[in-house]
Motif scaffolding. Sequence first.
Motif, short mmCIF file in Angstrom:
data_model
loop_
_atom_site.label_atom_id
_atom_site.label_comp_id
_atom_site.label_asym_id
_atom_site.label_seq_id
_atom_site.Cartn_x
_atom_site.Cartn_y
_atom_site.Cartn_z
N PRO A 195 -32.70 12.05 -8.31
CA PRO A 195 -32.55 13.41 -8.21
C PRO A 195 -31.48 13.88 -9.34
O PRO A 195 -30.84 12.95 -9.90
N PRO A 196 -31.36 15.30 -9.87
CA PRO A 196 -30.46 15.58 -10.66
C PRO A 196 -28.94 15.24 -10.41
O PRO A 196 -28.68 15.03 -9.27
N GLY A 197 -28.65 14.94 -11.48
CA GLY A 197 -27.06 14.56 -11.71
C GLY A 197 -26.59 14.78 -12.73
O GLY A 197 -26.91 15.46 -13.57
N PRO A 198 -25.38 14.28 -13.17
CA PRO A 198 -24.70 14.63 -14.49
C PRO A 198 -25.44 14.15 -15.62
O PRO A 198 -25.13 14.78 -16.80
N ASP A 199 -26.15 13.17 -15.36
CA ASP A 199 -26.94 12.73 -16.80
C ASP A 199 -28.46 13.31 -16.54
O ASP A 199 -29.26 12.56 -17.42
N GLY A 200 -28.47 14.36 -16.02
CA GLY A 200 -30.13 14.79 -15.83
C GLY A 200 -30.78 14.40 -14.52
O GLY A 200 -30.30 14.08 -13.57
N ALA A 201 -31.99 14.42 -14.52
CA ALA A 201 -33.14 14.23 -13.55
C ALA A 201 -34.37 13.55 -13.85
O ALA A 201 -34.32 12.81 -15.02
N GLY A 202 -34.85 12.58 -13.09
CA GLY A 202 -36.08 11.94 -13.39
C GLY A 202 -35.71 10.66 -13.66
O GLY A 202 -34.61 10.15 -13.10
N PHE A 203 -36.50 9.77 -14.62
CA PHE A 203 -36.33 8.48 -14.98
C PHE A 203 -34.82 8.24 -15.86
O PHE A 203 -34.56 8.84 -16.97
N ARG A 204 -33.73 7.63 -15.37
CA ARG A 204 -32.69 7.48 -16.07
C ARG A 204 -31.72 6.40 -15.35
O ARG A 204 -32.10 5.70 -14.46
N PHE A 205 -30.75 5.83 -16.19
CA PHE A 205 -29.69 4.85 -15.69
C PHE A 205 -29.03 5.57 -14.49
O PHE A 205 -28.44 6.47 -14.82
N THR A 206 -29.07 4.89 -13.29
CA THR A 206 -28.27 5.57 -12.05
C THR A 206 -26.91 4.94 -12.02
O THR A 206 -26.42 5.35 -11.31
N ALA A 207 -26.65 3.72 -12.70
CA ALA A 207 -25.64 2.92 -12.37
C ALA A 207 -25.61 1.91 -13.22
O ALA A 207 -26.47 1.25 -13.58
N VAL A 208 -24.43 2.11 -14.15
CA VAL A 208 -24.21 1.03 -15.24
C VAL A 208 -22.86 0.59 -15.12
O VAL A 208 -21.90 1.40 -15.02
N VAL B 220 -39.29 -3.69 -10.18
CA VAL B 220 -40.19 -3.53 -8.90
C VAL B 220 -40.77 -2.17 -8.73
O VAL B 220 -39.90 -1.40 -9.03
N TYR B 221 -42.09 -2.03 -8.16
CA TYR B 221 -42.53 -0.93 -7.89
C TYR B 221 -42.14 -0.32 -6.63
O TYR B 221 -41.90 -1.07 -5.75
N THR B 222 -41.55 0.76 -6.57
CA THR B 222 -40.97 1.43 -5.23
C THR B 222 -41.74 2.57 -4.72
O THR B 222 -41.53 3.10 -3.70
N GLY B 223 -42.84 2.85 -5.25
CA GLY B 223 -43.70 3.75 -4.41
C GLY B 223 -43.57 5.16 -5.14
O GLY B 223 -43.31 5.56 -6.18
N ALA B 224 -43.12 6.01 -4.04
CA ALA B 224 -42.59 7.60 -4.43
C ALA B 224 -41.04 7.72 -4.68
O ALA B 224 -40.36 7.20 -4.05
N ASP B 225 -41.13 8.71 -5.53
CA ASP B 225 -39.39 8.81 -5.90
C ASP B 225 -38.84 9.84 -4.81
O ASP B 225 -39.48 10.36 -3.91
N TYR B 226 -37.59 10.13 -5.01
CA TYR B 226 -36.88 11.25 -4.40
C TYR B 226 -37.79 12.70 -4.25
O TYR B 226 -37.54 13.20 -3.15
N SER B 227 -38.74 13.06 -5.00
CA SER B 227 -39.26 14.37 -4.94
C SER B 227 -40.72 13.91 -4.25
O SER B 227 -41.42 15.06 -3.92
N GLY B 228 -40.95 12.82 -3.88
CA GLY B 228 -42.27 12.51 -3.35
C GLY B 228 -43.46 12.03 -4.49
O GLY B 228 -44.52 11.95 -4.01
N ARG B 229 -42.86 12.24 -5.53
CA ARG B 229 -43.88 11.88 -6.72
C ARG B 229 -44.01 10.34 -6.62
O ARG B 229 -43.35 9.46 -6.66
N TRP B 230 -45.43 9.80 -6.73
CA TRP B 230 -45.55 8.41 -6.83
C TRP B 230 -45.56 8.00 -8.14
O TRP B 230 -45.93 8.74 -9.18
N GLY B 231 -45.33 6.59 -8.23
CA GLY B 231 -45.19 5.94 -9.58
C GLY B 231 -43.79 5.50 -9.96
O GLY B 231 -43.31 5.31 -11.02
N ASN B 232 -42.79 5.59 -9.02
CA ASN B 232 -41.54 5.28 -9.11
C ASN B 232 -41.39 3.64 -9.09
O ASN B 232 -42.12 2.93 -8.51
#
Length: 193
Positions: free
Chosen positions: A12-25, A81-93
């Motif tokens: 979900p949206p955060g300081p670095d944007g939304a969508g595919f991104r690094f979530t922990a580094v 690994v494939y995780t299915g749907a993302d936080y918004s319900g979109r498949w392909g996560n």
Amino acid sequence: MSLLQMHYTSAPPGPDGAGFRFTAVSPGVPHAVLREAEQLVGYEPPRDAPARPSDAELGLFPEMFGFTRLSDGSGLLSRTVYTGADYSGRWGNFHAHAVLLPAGEPLPDDLPPIALWGAAEWADRSPRAARRRPWTGSPPGSPTASGPRSPPSPPGPGPGSPPSSPTCGASPRTRRPLRWCSPSPTPGTSSTG
């Protein structure tokens, strides 16, 4: 040895944007490494996999495992690994967990990268800040921070499983044969496991 870690997924949206991104580094991972790693950790489900898999079917998707020497000489060891749907319900996560090996540094005990395929430290989702654990690269069957672990079944044929190939085998996550396997890689693509 504690290795620097990166987690990449759709979030979900955060300081670095939304969508595919690094979530922990881990602190200390250079920005140039993140840019290069982002190009290496993607995941595309097999063409004949269900578009909206059940939880049971998710466990049958192949894992992607790779080791790449980066332009700065460091090594990127990753599992996606494939995780299915993302936080918004979109498949392909998918979720990618990667560790950075400093240039010139071997893995613990001089292990080859494939020895860490079934390591207990691989995560299927991004950790919460308070729950991050150091990544030591303990091979399967070695005592770890989470206790002893049995080695995964090696990829390859077994009763009722398809023959082993670069894109086929047994899932180390579930130890079940993969249902969606290609007999050989698609021309023009590479397989990392």
